[in-house]
Enzyme design. Sequence first.
Site, PDB file in Angstrom:
ATOM      1  N   LYS A 157       0.794  -1.028   0.071  1.00 65.33           N
ATOM      2  CA  LYS A 157       0.000  -0.083   0.015  1.00 65.33           C
ATOM      3  C   LYS A 157       0.826   1.129  -0.093  1.00 65.33           C
ATOM      4  CE  LYS A 157      -3.906  -2.321   2.439  1.00 65.33           C
ATOM      5  NZ  LYS A 157      -4.681  -2.170   3.609  1.00 65.33           N
ATOM      6  N   TYR A 183     -12.314  -1.905  -3.152  1.00 61.01           N
ATOM      7  CA  TYR A 183     -12.827  -2.332  -1.692  1.00 61.01           C
ATOM      8  C   TYR A 183     -14.591  -1.990  -1.718  1.00 61.01           C
ATOM      9  CZ  TYR A 183      -8.438  -1.903   0.319  1.00 61.01           C
ATOM     10  OH  TYR A 183      -6.979  -2.139   0.954  1.00 61.01           O
ATOM     11  N   ASN A 213      -1.660  -0.276   7.432  1.00 59.24           N
ATOM     12  CA  ASN A 213      -1.018  -1.368   7.677  1.00 59.24           C
ATOM     13  C   ASN A 213      -0.210  -2.105   6.700  1.00 59.24           C
ATOM     14  OD1 ASN A 213      -3.434  -1.952   6.116  1.00 59.24           O
ATOM     15  ND2 ASN A 213      -4.513  -3.067   7.434  1.00 59.24           N
ATOM     16  N   HIS A 261      -1.760  -5.729   1.609  1.00 67.02           N
ATOM     17  CA  HIS A 261      -3.131  -6.331   1.117  1.00 67.02           C
ATOM     18  C   HIS A 261      -2.764  -7.644   0.651  1.00 67.02           C
ATOM     19  CE1 HIS A 261      -7.081  -6.813  -0.432  1.00 67.02           C
ATOM     20  NE2 HIS A 261      -6.351  -7.199  -1.455  1.00 67.02           N
ATOM     21  N   GLU A 307     -10.174  -9.940  -7.544  1.00 62.61           N
ATOM     22  CA  GLU A 307      -9.077  -8.868  -7.428  1.00 62.61           C
ATOM     23  C   GLU A 307      -8.203  -8.931  -8.434  1.00 62.61           C
ATOM     24  OE1 GLU A 307      -9.433  -8.039  -2.448  1.00 62.61           O
ATOM     25  OE2 GLU A 307      -7.847  -9.099  -3.505  1.00 62.61           O
TER      26      GLU A 307
HETATM   27  P1  IDP Z   1      -7.737  -6.808   5.400  1.00 60.72           P
HETATM   28  O1  IDP Z   1      -6.726  -5.816   4.663  1.00 60.72           O
HETATM   29  O2  IDP Z   1      -6.883  -7.619   6.620  1.00 60.72           O
HETATM   30  O3  IDP Z   1      -8.384  -7.925   4.419  1.00 60.72           O
HETATM   31  P2  IDP Z   1     -10.308  -5.698   5.770  1.00 60.72           P
HETATM   32  O4  IDP Z   1     -11.088  -5.917   7.001  1.00 60.72           O
HETATM   33  O5  IDP Z   1     -10.636  -6.396   4.515  1.00 60.72           O
HETATM   34  O6  IDP Z   1      -8.934  -5.922   6.264  1.00 60.72           O
HETATM   35  O7  IDP Z   1     -10.016  -4.056   5.619  1.00 60.72           O
HETATM   36  C1  IDP Z   1      -9.447  -3.517   4.425  1.00 60.72           C
HETATM   37  C2  IDP Z   1      -8.695  -2.358   4.796  1.00 60.72           C
HETATM   38  O8  IDP Z   1      -9.336  -1.560   5.350  1.00 60.72           O
HETATM   39  C3  IDP Z   1      -7.503  -2.865   6.061  1.00 60.72           C
HETATM   40  O9  IDP Z   1      -6.685  -3.250   5.562  1.00 60.72           O
HETATM   41  C4  IDP Z   1      -7.419  -1.342   6.461  1.00 60.72           C
HETATM   42  O10 IDP Z   1      -6.396  -0.597   5.708  1.00 60.72           O
HETATM   43  C5  IDP Z   1      -8.768  -0.818   6.652  1.00 60.72           C
HETATM   44  N1  IDP Z   1      -9.385  -0.878   7.679  1.00 60.72           N
HETATM   45  C6  IDP Z   1      -9.986  -1.803   8.036  1.00 60.72           C
HETATM   46  N2  IDP Z   1     -10.780  -1.646   9.127  1.00 60.72           N
HETATM   47  C7  IDP Z   1     -10.372  -0.341   9.531  1.00 60.72           C
HETATM   48  C8  IDP Z   1     -10.832   0.252  10.647  1.00 60.72           C
HETATM   49  O11 IDP Z   1     -11.568   0.175  11.570  1.00 60.72           O
HETATM   50  N3  IDP Z   1     -10.155   1.794  10.554  1.00 60.72           N
HETATM   51  C9  IDP Z   1      -9.414   1.959   9.616  1.00 60.72           C
HETATM   52  N4  IDP Z   1      -9.221   1.477   8.497  1.00 60.72           N
HETATM   53  C10 IDP Z   1      -9.607   0.241   8.641  1.00 60.72           C
HETATM   54 MG    MG Z   2      -9.963  -7.484   2.958  1.00 65.13          MG
END
Ligand code: IDP
Ligand code: MG
Length: 149
Positions: free
Chosen positions: A9, A49, A112, A115, A126
Amino acid sequence: MERTLVMVKPDGVQRGLVGPVISRLEARGLKLVGLKLVRISRELASRHYAVHQGKPFYEPLLAYITSSPVVVMVWEGSHAIAVVRNTMGVTRPDEAAPGTIRGDYALDVGRNIVHGSDGSETATFEIPLFFREDELIAWDRSVDPWILE
Ligand code: IDP
Ligand code: MG
């Protein structure tokens, strides 16, 4: 064999962590079959997304993912989807185990680093968002017999 979409990212690219992410997946034994640097448009971000539309973090997530270039990759291997997810660590870096990418390089869920597709249907959805079929290379790797039984 499975294929999965992996993305470094914007924060990972800005922080110079493309190499460490690739190194970990290579060392694990996964095979790289596609790679590119992309600046994600809002339209592409909203497709990628779509499942998160309406959630409180949706707009900040789109702003984040379109803010700077990302590196997208397709990695192949047995159990590639689960292996990538395990190597990444859980979504919230504060809960990610040390030794995982998020557990070693990140602090905040909104920054984080990586992805990875979360299942085979997701990967099938995807990968074509980012790669045409002719951009994915099927190639023989001479070490494969030492990685795959
Ligand atoms: P993942 O990336 O581990 O699959 P997902 O639940 O699919 O997690 O969420 C997609 C992305 O959205 C996360 O990687 C993170 O960047 C962002 N995200 C998810 N939950 C939150 C939150 O509670 N606050 C801010 N960003 C979030
Ligand atoms: Mg995800």
